[in-house]
Design a protein around this motif. Structure first.
Motif, short mmCIF file in Angstrom:
data_model
loop_
_atom_site.label_atom_id
_atom_site.label_comp_id
_atom_site.label_asym_id
_atom_site.label_seq_id
_atom_site.Cartn_x
_atom_site.Cartn_y
_atom_site.Cartn_z
N ILE A 68 8.04 -2.38 9.18
CA ILE A 68 7.98 -3.15 7.94
C ILE A 68 7.45 -4.53 8.30
CG2 ILE A 68 9.29 -4.05 5.99
CD1 ILE A 68 11.41 -1.85 6.65
N ASP A 69 6.21 -4.80 7.94
CA ASP A 69 5.59 -6.07 8.30
C ASP A 69 6.27 -7.24 7.58
OD1 ASP A 69 3.78 -4.79 9.92
OD2 ASP A 69 2.20 -4.70 8.40
N GLY A 70 6.37 -8.37 8.30
CA GLY A 70 6.93 -9.57 7.70
C GLY A 70 8.42 -9.72 7.90
N ASP A 71 9.02 -8.89 8.75
CA ASP A 71 10.46 -8.93 8.98
C ASP A 71 10.77 -9.84 10.16
OD1 ASP A 71 13.14 -8.47 9.54
OD2 ASP A 71 12.83 -6.41 10.24
N SER A 99 0.84 -1.19 0.00
CA SER A 99 0.00 0.00 0.00
C SER A 99 0.88 1.24 0.00
CB SER A 99 -0.89 0.00 1.25
OG SER A 99 -0.09 0.15 2.42
N GLU A 100 0.26 2.38 -0.21
CA GLU A 100 1.01 3.64 -0.21
C GLU A 100 1.67 3.88 1.14
OE1 GLU A 100 0.33 8.42 -1.08
OE2 GLU A 100 -1.24 6.96 -1.57
N ALA A 101 1.02 3.46 2.21
CA ALA A 101 1.52 3.70 3.56
C ALA A 101 2.80 2.92 3.86
CB ALA A 101 0.45 3.34 4.59
N ASP A 102 2.93 1.72 3.28
CA ASP A 102 4.12 0.92 3.59
C ASP A 102 5.07 0.78 2.41
OD1 ASP A 102 2.84 -0.93 1.95
OD2 ASP A 102 2.12 -2.16 3.61
N LEU A 103 4.84 1.57 1.35
CA LEU A 103 5.65 1.44 0.14
C LEU A 103 7.11 1.80 0.37
CD1 LEU A 103 5.78 0.81 -2.87
CD2 LEU A 103 5.14 3.18 -3.34
N GLY A 138 9.00 1.51 3.06
CA GLY A 138 9.71 0.45 3.76
C GLY A 138 10.00 -0.74 2.86
N TYR A 139 9.00 -1.15 2.09
CA TYR A 139 9.20 -2.29 1.19
C TYR A 139 10.13 -1.94 0.03
CZ TYR A 139 5.68 -4.98 3.68
OH TYR A 139 4.98 -5.67 4.65
N THR A 140 10.11 -0.69 -0.39
CA THR A 140 11.04 -0.27 -1.45
C THR A 140 12.47 -0.30 -0.92
OG1 THR A 140 9.34 1.16 -2.43
CG2 THR A 140 11.62 1.55 -3.09
N GLY A 141 12.67 0.16 0.32
CA GLY A 141 13.99 0.06 0.92
C GLY A 141 14.45 -1.37 1.01
N LEU A 142 13.54 -2.27 1.42
CA LEU A 142 13.88 -3.68 1.51
C LEU A 142 14.18 -4.26 0.13
CD1 LEU A 142 14.18 -6.19 3.26
CD2 LEU A 142 11.72 -6.57 3.02
N TYR A 143 13.42 -3.84 -0.86
CA TYR A 143 13.66 -4.30 -2.23
C TYR A 143 15.08 -3.96 -2.68
CZ TYR A 143 13.60 -4.25 -7.34
OH TYR A 143 13.91 -4.44 -8.67
#
Length: 515
Positions: free
Chosen positions: A176-179, A103-107, A109-114
């Motif tokens: 960041i969910d799922g870490d 989602s836009e709210a967690d993008l 964090g996930y982009t950093g992880l990517y």
């Protein structure tokens, strides 16, 4: 290759959807009566857990020459390295789905992880083989037969990816969910990213003078000055085991039964004894033939577990039968019982505070950063001892306690005290040795990568037992994946010609970062 990439991507997604493939390091609970949908957090978990390299965790110690395996002749121990894999690169194809589902709210964090995982996967893959596909690697629709980028280009892209990761983590709000490793803390991931950037730059150390456009020293110095970096062992990026089913220490003898015939080598045990290093008693168990009445040979004096003479390494380059015989009569030092008998075991460090300090010490010694190299060197040693004494319960320390007073005395020891009046080579060898000693059962392949660059500590080579075609040498790389020869032969052969002037894929070829 296009077909295979699609299959891999489908299988990875399918694995997440299957109950049997659910991550053992997360607490996700699903209702079996409801359909399961792939989410960004599930994909994040899969990506992060891939850093554990579960299928190779036990090979690291053999390739690093810290351990001998008595069950059978191990190829890595005797210097036979085969083909590598591009599987980590295919993981990044699935990582793109993580961004699609976020989602836009967690993008952020996930982009950093990517970008972190992209940098990590391409860096580690290139470190193993040399030139690899990068710019065309992920677009399998447009580039079913991807060209190989030069290792210089790959490292340039990796550093750019990690810089982006740091930027995205810096502006991430929330978790960041799922870490499963860092509890989704973006500040922790930002630190880990910067530490990885320093390691990548140090891997380029031999290219500082002839590749000024990479700005290796300048970038290293800027990262150290700006931070943030690890400030203690609590920042380590590591796998923490527990007694929970599916999260247990993988070395436990119920899982890895052959750990009973793992044996410490002279390469690590000799310096630990020479330095009076108490980590010896936390890393290894005493020889049963010297400390257990059941196995004590006739006429042999019984020793206590805290006796230095109960620890004698095996020669990892000697004929297998010769060293295996010592194991058969219990004259070997198995890994400490905490590795073999505790389900909690010891956390496995992927990126660590102690290692970071040794990298900083080398950088300071080389003049890349200001500040005394001695300070970083001693902090790295203290961090290693702190980690060991805080993760190995007293019941497993063979009666030897690591105290603050002991650590201070150790740092003043004849072999350990920083040789400020010695040569630069002597000081670097001190740093490299302490990094090697601290890396026991940690940071898969890093000791081997460091050996290739530094030649230290010296790995024993016996032409009579060496399985490498060049009998006096340690292999320098993995060969390319076998399927590249079947599905991407033209690009593979071009990469071989670009690097070594011939279509010869050889483990003894010297890649660009090592020339």
């Amino acid at each position: 290759m296009k077909k295979i990439s699609h299959i891999i991507s489908i299988l990875l997604t399918a694995c997440i959807l299957l109950p049997g493939c659910t991550s053992s390091f997360d607490d996700l609970n699903s209702n079996p009566d409801k359909p399961v949908h792939v989410t960004s957090s599930m994909l994040a978990t899969t990506l992060i857990l891939s850093m554990k390299e579960p299928t190779n965790y036990w090979k690291n110690e053999f390739l690093a020459k810290r351990m001998f395996w008595g069950e059978q002749m191990d190829n890595f121990q005797y210097n036979r390295i085969g083909a590598g894999s591009f599987e980590d690169l295919r993981l990044i194809i699935n990582a793109e789905k993580m961004l699609e589902y976020s989602s836009e709210a967690d993008l952020d964090g996930y982009t950093g992880l990517y970008y972190f995982m992209k940098g990590w996967c391409f860096y580690r893959t290139s470190m193993k083989m040399g030139d690899i596909p990068y710019t065309q690697a992920l677009n399998v629709e447009e580039y079913p037969y991807p060209a190989y980028d030069s290792q210089k280009e790959v490292f340039t892209y990796v550093l750019e990816d990690l810089a982006k990761a740091e930027e995205y983590f810096a502006k991430t709000t929330g978790t960041i969910d799922g870490d499963p490793f860092l509890n989704g803390n973006p500040d922790s991931w930002r630190k880990a990213t910067n530490v990885l950037r320093l390691k990548v730059l140090m891997a380029l150390q031999k290219r500082v003078e002839d590749t000024p456009e990479l700005k290796i020293k300048e970038t290293f110095s800027r990262i150290v000055a700006a931070g943030p970096l690890f400030t203690g062992n609590e920042d380590n990026l590591q796998v923490v085991y527990s007694e929970k089913a599916g999260q247990m220490n993988p070395y436990h003898n119920n899982t890895t039964r052959s750990i009973e015939v793992y044996a410490g080598s002279t390469v690590i045990i000799d310096p630990l004894k020479e330095y009076g290093d108490y980590r010896l008693f936390y890393y290894f168990a005493p020889a049963q033939a010297l400390t257990d009445p059941v196995y004590l040979p006739e006429g042999q004096t019984l020793l206590q577990p805290d006796d230095w003479e109960a620890y004698n390494g095996l020669d990892v380059a000697a004929p297998f039968d010769q060293e295996q015989k010592k194991i058969s009569i219990y004259m070997h030092n198995r890994p400490n019982d905490v590795y073999r008998l505790s389900y909690t075991g010891v956390p496995n460090i992927i990126l660590g505070y102690a290692d970071m300090n040794f990298v900083l010490a080398e950088a300071a010694e080389r003049g890349w950063i200001s500040g005394p190299a001695k300070q970083y060197y001693e902090e790295g040693i203290r961090a290693s001892f702190d980690f060991v004494r805080n993760t190995v319960p007293e019941e497993y320390n063979n009666g030897v306690n690591i105290t603050d007073e002991y650590i201070s005395a150790y740092l003043r020891g004849a072999h350990v005290a920083y040789k400020e009046n010695g040569s630069m080579t002597e000081r670097l060898q001190q740093i490299w040795m302490q990094s090697y000693l601290a890396g026991y059962f940690h940071m898969t392949w890093d000791a081997y990568f460091d050996y290739r660059r530094t030649g230290y500590p010296v790995y024993p080579v016996n032409p009579e037992t060496n399985l490498n075609d060049e009998k006096n040498k340690i292999p320098m790389r993995w060969m390319y994946p076998e399927r590249e020869n079947s599905y991407n032969k033209d690009q593979l052969y071009q990469a071989l010609r670009n690097q070594w002037g011939a279509e010869s894929d050889d483990v003894n070829n010297i890649m660009w970062i090592l020339k």
